[in-house]
Enzyme design. Structure first.
Site, PDB file in Angstrom:
ATOM      1  N   SER A 158      -8.724   1.115   8.467  1.00  0.00           N
ATOM      2  CA  SER A 158      -8.434   0.371   9.692  1.00  0.00           C
ATOM      3  C   SER A 158      -7.108  -0.358   9.569  1.00  0.00           C
ATOM      4  O   SER A 158      -6.602  -0.904  10.537  1.00  0.00           O
ATOM      5  CB  SER A 158      -9.536  -0.656   9.942  1.00  0.00           C
ATOM      6  OG  SER A 158      -9.594  -1.554   8.860  1.00  0.00           O
ATOM      7  N   LYS A 167       0.810  -1.229   0.000  1.00  0.00           N
ATOM      8  CA  LYS A 167       0.000   0.000   0.000  1.00  0.00           C
ATOM      9  C   LYS A 167       0.842   1.277   0.000  1.00  0.00           C
ATOM     10  O   LYS A 167       0.352   2.343  -0.380  1.00  0.00           O
ATOM     11  CB  LYS A 167      -0.930   0.003   1.210  1.00  0.00           C
ATOM     12  CG  LYS A 167      -1.978  -1.098   1.165  1.00  0.00           C
ATOM     13  CD  LYS A 167      -3.342  -0.554   0.777  1.00  0.00           C
ATOM     14  CE  LYS A 167      -4.366  -1.678   0.663  1.00  0.00           C
ATOM     15  NZ  LYS A 167      -5.678  -1.199   0.235  1.00  0.00           N
TER      16      LYS A 167
END
Lengths: 356, 356
Positions: B92, B64
């Site tokens: 999250s 990511k």
């Protein structure tokens, strides 16, 4: 008993690197900002950047495949065919698997003597590579006797074949093979602009440390070579500081790859090429393993966590690097760390995370 | 709602690769004879060789960071200074950490909305990178509302600053960033003489799969692109086979990174560039994780184990490759597998080894 004259040269290591290349992985190196910060958090005006050489990602999960492959390649320089050769050793751990796989890859038979206390998983792995396994009681005497008997029986079974013993570490072919780690690591550190100032490797029998030290010093004499040892098995530390061989007596450590004494060939090489040996506690070894699992996402065996623990936690190591940094006129040192292997029982991993 | 016209091109991915290079790791690829044997053990006349791309060894432990870095670099093309920019997101998991670290590395402020059910470790990690964390109830509505409120407050606090929202996957800058995985992986596979025939990547929101597919097909149109999904969260599979978007409803899987539905930008790209999606069971995901720990010595998170499970265990995948192999006139296929991340709770690791 020992000889000051090394029977091995850097050329042997370069030759080994070429010989074994098709049969091993060129394992990656990894870097980690978190590891650098942790290593540099000790209160001195000096930063460390780590370059970790992942022999835990090597074939059989450990560097030992290098030496075993080089030993068999050396034996195969004899004009007689590979099918005529049987290699024999005794080992409870990584060397057994290494010799079995190296033999398989090179079309040679292998017969390995393993203590009957070896885990079924390890015995199955050795058999899985096609080697014959003979079990014996778990003492050095029984292992040596059984290996001698096995060699005799192999010859009796087929007098045409060559039966050769391949020792785990005190052997120039093995040392040359393990030394190839430095050839790759120094290249890889350069590729990522972290040319090494220091290199830390674990020391048990000293096959890897002596080879790695000889190679690194030959490539760049400025590189400081550090041996890393558990304080519960500090025979190499005691031998090194007293400059006299000290045997390993009743070693107690989770780092089960570092229990043995140094050898007749490895110890003089260590005295000649290694700059310091530092020890770490069991607690530090476990913290280093846990750090590797949680932050590096790499499974390393306890023996591989020993040099990482030196880099991250050893006050002695960091203090000793101050004068080195001053001499080199640097405020940041690049530190190579050899992750020797990743073969660890899952029970050991679970125990690290108990009570979290 | 969806558009057939891709708003992203291969050039965007190549540009992203250059932009983010100084801020990410070029993660290694690993190969494993044991994995190859296991993948090839299914009873068809076809062998597979795996090339695993280790984004679990990436910064923040997951791919990511690529998309997040590219998104912020894109925002910084604006002539206004970095110190004027605040990026906001809600997440999250890995995207929160990724945006926080990318912002830190690029000198930008980050404000992340996290559900109050996020683990303290994850919240601490995001704060550790210097981001501000605001908590909210664990529903998508609450997250979106809180993010909107946070953006307003940031602007009110300092009307001079730019406040920009960075979504986790349905965004061309994010997709371009994740697509850089293919650029590296295809190069690395070539370097080790395993030019890819197939590439398997996990699919959650589809940011990675769509980017990886677009890039790989652009480099070599012969490469077959496979999405990998848990059968307990098979919305992408259902969407793909019906060619109509299907939302993810009550997904149940250990692969917590793959719970979301595909997006308005990612789904059309998946339809265009992906050749098949295969699903695997929870049992297969766990077996793949365990295989990685025990044999590869790599810690991968459940979401990363999904494409490995397809390569090792999926009958559908292997059957579907038969005609592909015939077409290519090959009896061995090289399969790229993306290990998306390694951020897994230690309790999950322990549970895998219970009762052994």
């Amino acid at each position: 008993m020992t000889s000051d004259k090394p029977q091995i040269s850097f050329d042997d290591i370069l030759k080994a690197a070429e010989e074994i290349k098709p049969f091993i992985h060129r394992t990656p190196v990894v870097t980690s900002t978190t590891a650098d910060e942790l290593a540099s958090s000790y209160d001195i005006d000096l930063s460390f950047r780590l370059v970790m050489k992942c022999e835990n990602l090597q074939k059989i999960g450990a560097f030992k495949i290098r030496g075993a492959t080089n030993a068999i390649r050396s034996l195969l320089r004899d004009p007689r065919p590979a099918s005529n050769l049987t290699v024999v050793t005794h080992s409870s751990g990584n060397h057994a698997q290494a010799l079995a796989l190296a033999a398989k890859q090179l079309g040679v038979r292998a017969h390995v003597v393993m203590p009957n206390t070896s885990s079924p998983v390890k015995k199955a792995a050795v058999r899985g590579y096609g080697a014959t396994v003979t079990e014996c009681p778990p003492t050095l005497e029984a292992r040596e006797e059984t290996a001698a008997k096995v060699m005799k029986e192999e010859l009796a079974r087929n007098p045409e074949q060559r039966v050769e013993f391949v020792p785990p570490y005190d052997d120039v072919r093995i040392i040359a093979g393990q030394g190839t780690i430095s050839v790759e690591l120094l290249e890889q550190a350069k590729e990522i602009d972290r040319e090494l100032d220091v290199l830390i490797a674990p020391v048990g029998g000293g096959g890897m440390l002596s080879g790695v030290a000889l190679a690194a010093k030959s490539i760049d004499s400025h590189i400081w070579i550090i041996g890393a040892e558990p304080s519960g098995a500090d025979d190499a530390y005691r031998s090194f500081t007293s400059k006299t061989f000290q045997p390993s007596v009743n070693p107690k450590t989770i780092a089960d790859g570092l229990l043995t004494s140094t050898g007749k060939i490895t110890f003089p090489l260590i005295l000649k090429y290694v700059d310091a040996i530092h020890t770490v506690s069991e607690e530090e070894i476990k913290r280093a393993m846990k750090f590797s699992f949680e932050r590096l996402k790499l499974i390393i065996e306890p023996s591989a966590a020993v040099p990482l623990a030196v880099a991250l936690f050893s006050r002695d190591f960091k203090e000793s690097m101050k004068s080195r940094a001053t001499l080199l006129m640097k405020s940041t040192l690049n530190v190579g760390v050899v992750f020797s292997g990743g073969n660890v029982d899952t029970s050991v991993i679970s125990s690290l995370f108990e009570g979290i």
